[in-house]
Design a protein around this motif. Sequence first.
Motif: not given
Length: 244
Positions: A62, A78, A82-85
């Motif tokens: 993340e 992405k 990756l998980k994007v916050k």
Amino acid sequence: MFNPFVPHGNFKWIVIDGRERKIGDSLSKLGIKVLYTEKCPDLYDAISFHPDILLHPLGDGEVIVAPNVTLEFIHKLKLIGLKVKIGQTFLKRNYPYDIAYNVARLGNTAFHNLKYTDPVLREFLERKGVKFLNVKQGYTKCNMAIIDDNSFITSDKGIFEVAVKNGFEALLIEPGGVFLKGFEYGFIGGAMGLIGEKKLAVTGVFNSHKNYEKIIEFLNKKGIEIIYLTFKQIKDIGSIIPLI
């Protein structure tokens, strides 16, 4: 919890300033895939591509980014899995409104000026068991060259004193000796990053720094392999940040 700033094993992807293609080429020759940042026009030019300003790796696949980074850059993150916050704090040109994501982490401890830490970033890290230590310096990641889970190099006396008081080992050096275009000097943490277990990639050589011998001695004592990406003066490029 996995801390990207202190990798155990080798890294597949790292992120650097989008203008630093020669440094990226040097990293690619080491078998590392390089992601380049996109410019954030709301920041002054010197730091407008700096990854340690634009984002913070949360670990575990993340990453958190400022809401005003480009959609193209978010797409790039992405694409590599990756998980994007998205953080809450919009980056603005002048200090301290550009420091919300410039948090340094050693082990399960984060250092920052907590008055300006992005609240979403802080919440995510605290959920992962990270404890925060307050320091006056806002450019915390820029000013901390992280060596391992317990040690770092800094030119900031305030960071040094807080860290030592809390059981960390730090080398305090004099400011200067790090190139940053448009400024008298940059910060040492922004000029390097761990890219593997005890492997420190550095943007140049330390010879121009007044404390050159102390720095080399400290790194040797810690068993760090220094990988020089160029043979020019060390340069603050907003850190070399491992992602995956």
